[in-house]
Design an enzyme around this catalytic site. Sequence first.
Site, PDB file in Angstrom:
ATOM      1  CD  GLU A 106      47.976 -59.530 -41.120  1.00 35.53           C
ATOM      2  OE1 GLU A 106      48.576 -60.456 -40.568  1.00 35.53           O
ATOM      3  OE2 GLU A 106      48.554 -58.633 -41.771  1.00 35.53           O
ATOM      4  CE1 TYR A 120      47.117 -61.146 -37.848  1.00 34.99           C
ATOM      5  CE2 TYR A 120      46.030 -63.282 -37.881  1.00 34.99           C
ATOM      6  CZ  TYR A 120      46.811 -62.329 -38.497  1.00 34.99           C
ATOM      7  OH  TYR A 120      47.275 -62.545 -39.773  1.00 34.99           O
TER       8      TYR A 120
END
Length: 412
Positions: free
Chosen positions: A221, A133
Amino acid sequence: DIFALIHRSLQSNPRRWLNLQEYQSKKLMQDSGVTVQRFFVAETPSAALEAARKLNAKEIVLKAQILAGGRGKGVFNSGLKGGVHLTKDPAVVGELANKMLGFNLTTKQTPKEGVKVKTVMVAEALDIARETYFAILMDRSCNGPVMVGSPQGGVDIEEVAAKTPELIFKEVIDIFEGVRDEQALRMAVNLGFKGPLERQAADQIKKLYDLFLKVDATQVEVNPLGETPEGRVVCFDAKINFDDNAEFRQKDVFAMEDMTESDPTEMEAAKYDLKYIGLDGNIACFVNGAGLAMATCDIIDLHGGKPANFLDLGGGVKENQVYQAFKLLSADPKVEAILVNIFGGIVNCAIVAKGITKACRELELKVPLVVRLEGTNVQEAKRILSESGLPIMAANDLDDAARKAVASIAKK
């Protein structure tokens, strides 16, 4: 914590959201040198079939493009299950697209009737050996952007932060200096990339920051930022939030916005710089300031009522904005009462009062109206309302206003 950081980033741009489809975000990334899967976009089954053949990939992924999550588990009214499909046969892409395009896809984030699919993305399917991530966010507490990463990607990052906070890594970026080489490499190591992939991941991180700056983003993101068995670092998915205050210099980006899935009332409100979100109650809220608007919704609920909307007038109020706000609220068939809660700092209460009286007369308002005004020029505002001869219920404070609004409906 990470959840609060991401939440602040998501809420940092309350005026309106710029809605981009997945393929549009990936195109912006591609244009900045970020590594993404090869893909094409199609609006007809035949174009989807042609795109699949052009890719000449071992495996192809077909994705319905709508502004909602949960597409993979969604259902089409054509009978097809799933808005995301994998296949090794290009011919199947055409058949699947024929059951997607022009049909409604229903997911956990769409209305009950679903959303019509007008576009599909035909992309190269890549195996993922490992998922991480990575995000870049604007963080008020750091006075600028920060990088946030975790070697645990492809899952709910809030859950990772709650259960294993030691797997969340943060790097504050100097807005003037940018991402330093050692910062990018340190993040790559923390994400678990090894050997040649370490430098490759650091390069992707720096390019993502270049994109962040170039498009005036408030958040980029990537979940997952993955590595393939062949030794490539690839951004498999991306969510980009933009600073709407930079719209004047990001005209090409904002021109990409897909408005077909937007709520018509929200779109109409945006024309007058009003921030509107429809809710399922029957007491309309007309407030200045997002925090005060949320407090107003809460106190209505506390007294047994249900807010019909969140409507923020903002600071630079004009009489016509007030009129247009009442026009939107009164057009909602669910609305049985209207509560106006204005705390005038930079807002002139007298201007609000004039807009209210004009709207009541010209729109022939039929529902009870409760008004609480406080602050700048409030005495003049109260005089305008009291001398108007209109059936307006004045309130001393927010609690009083909420009680009266709820009671006005109970009397019906």
